[in-house]
Scaffold this active site. Structure first.
Site: not given
Length: 532
Positions: A200, A244, A324
């Site tokens: 990010k 996604t 994740r």
């Protein structure tokens, strides 16, 4: 001592990063996995996946992220959304971090941010942990060996989890810090092992640089029709809205799942990998993403697993709900080889409306598209955070406020101009609740959402009859093959229509109150949407 391939003119010493005991340059995946295991950074899982934990921080630390307030960016930064850091404090932080690294071991990856060669950025990532180097190599785009000879880092990220900042000396909030200095082309990350800070930080960087070139930076997924990149669709959405999942349509080519640019050449992925949430990941609903969790080099972050069989538990969120997996894009069979597409023909804005008000799909005018883009609406539901007992609205402008260095109108105006120039059709898709709010109604059927999206993308939905929504003014189809007509009119799905009306008025009011912050900076046609 150094290992790996690097342009001699780009070694760390040439960047003022001296005294490193050992630097490993551009190691590929196998030696990075091997180094991570030797150093005790993780466990080798099934199929060669690397199982890691990130310690205290299992998500981003937005309150510890800063932009250095230098004259060259002073007028451009959205300071109400970005915390400033004094240049002298940054210099002290930089010097102290380099002193902390002296004599140690680092892993260096020279990578591209952006699939379009004309608009990509050379980014160097210097990390203490081998698995962080593997993460950076997975998530950004990997140069060919010959390309490393001409690589010159435009920006450098120094990621040092063992370094603790001093708030008094370094002008930050805590011992954790993420500091971006656009003038010195440097990003410093300290006291967090959460790898998403690397990803990010690069996205924030591109969100500042690219709009200055007239390129739209977007928190979105993207795909295109088979053998037809001109038929490109992009999907804006916050976490949990299906960005996604819905872009990973086996009937279309996946360009990317999270971050893209829109230039005069078309759409291009910023990344070379995917960073998918794994909580509740279903092998039947999302077989290809599930399969990546047992492939070599995939990084499994903060998942509970059986210590003997190494079997992953996709439903145990005792470490975090934000567990994740990070894997290279080519692990998805229908992924694009190039990471580029045409100008978006369809723009989809995803929202998870836990209030049960919004229809499953609506067609937006350009002014309405800008209104909903600047609003960036979704909703938190009970159980997602401590203290949340009923649906709470979340407005994250441009569907990514934490990563927006410039004012929202910069991105909104870019999007408006590109829609006008290239004639994109815009849709609002609600993947949230119907028949009532969260706790009373039910989740929007994924089958219906997919059918509506297929109809929107293949052009058949354009032939439907539309009605004007009385609450938001956008157009809603009256009937779509394969979808229950009642679902298209949310009011009819509620047992008590008067309760729906009250909830709708409440949500409209929330939108209006949030949008007030943009009133001085937007065009009259968008103001008209806000006023209703």
């Amino acid at each position: 001592m150094k290992t790996g391939r690097v342009n001699p003119q780009c070694e760390l010493g040439h960047q003022g990063i001296g005294g490193i005991g050992r630097a490993h340059y551009n190691l590929p995946e196998p030696p990075l996995v091997e180094a991570a295991l030797k150093r005790g950074e993780g466990t080798l899982g099934r199929g060669g996946a690397l199982l890691v934990r990130t310690g205290q921080f299992t998500g981003r630390s937005p309150k510890d992220k800063f932009v250095v307030r230098t004259p060259d960016v002073e007028a451009d930064i959205w300071w109400e959304n970005n915390q400033p850091m004094d240049p002298a404090a940054f210099d002290a932080l930089h010097a102290d971090m380099l002193a902390h690294l002296k004599g140690g071991e680092v892993f260096v990856q020279d990578l591209f941010a952006g699939a379009d060669p004309a608009n990509r950025l050379d980014v160097r990532v210097v990390t203490e942990l081998a698995w962080h180097a593997l993460f950076a190599r997975t998530m950004l785009r990997r140069p060919e060996r010959a390309e490393l000879d001409s690589f010159h880092p435009a920006f450098t990220i120094i990621n040092c989890p063992s370094f603790r900042a001093d708030p008094a000396r370094h002008g930050c909030r805590s011992e954790t810090v993420i500091a971006l200095n656009f003038e010195k082309r440097l990003i410093l990350i300290g006291n967090t092992e959460y790898a998403g800070e690397i990803k990010k930080s690069v996205f924030t960087l591109l969100n500042y640089i690219l709009p200055g070139k007239g390129i739209m930076a977007m928190h979105c997924s993207a795909n295109h029709a088979p053998n037809n990149p001109v038929d490109t669709a992009i999907f804006f959405g916050l976490s949990g809205t299906g960005k996604t999942t819905l872009s990973a349509d086996p009937a279309r080519v996946l360009i990317g799942d999270d971050e893209h640019g829109w230039s005069e050449r078309g759409t291009f992925n910023f990344e070379g990998g995917c960073y998918a949430k794994t909580i509740g990941l279903d092998p039947e609903a999302e077989p290809e993403i599930h399969a990546t969790t047992e492939r070599f080099g995939t990084i499994i972050e903060n998942m509970v697993f059986d210590p003997e069989t190494l079997e992953l538990d996709f439903n145990d969120d005792s470490l975090t709900a934000n567990m994740r997996c990070a894997y290279p894009l080519h692990y998805i069979s229908n992924a694009s080889d190039t990471g580029v597409g045409g100008h978006p023909k369809n723009i989809v804005m995803l929202t998870c409306d836990a209030f049960g008000v919004l229809p499953p799909i609506a067609r937006l005018s350009p002014a309405q598209a800008m209104y909903h883009f600047l609003s960036g609406f979704t909703a938190k539901v009970a159980g997602t955070e401590r203290g949340v007992t009923e649906p709470e609205p979340t407005f994250s402008t441009c569907f990514g406020a934490p990563f927006m260095p410039r004012r929202p109108e910069v991105y909104g105006n870019l999007l408006r101009d590109k829609i006008a120039r290239h004639g994109a059709t815009c849709w609002l898709v609600n993947t949230g609740w119907t028949g009532g709010a969260y706790g009373t109604g039910s989740r929007m059927p994924i089958r219906a959402t997919r059918a509506l999206l297929r109809a929107a993308l293949d052009g058949t939905l354009a032939e439907a009859r539309f009605r004007k929504d009385p609450n938001f003014g956008f157009e809603v189809p009256e009937s779509v093959p394969g979808v229950d007509d009642r679902l298209l009119n949310p009011r009819e799905t509620w047992a008590d229509p008067a309760a729906y009306d009250a909830q709708a008025r409440r949500l409209v009011r929330m939108f209006a109150e949030n949008f007030g912050q943009y009133a001085e900076h937007i065009d009259e046609d968008v103001k008209a949407v806000a006023i209703g």
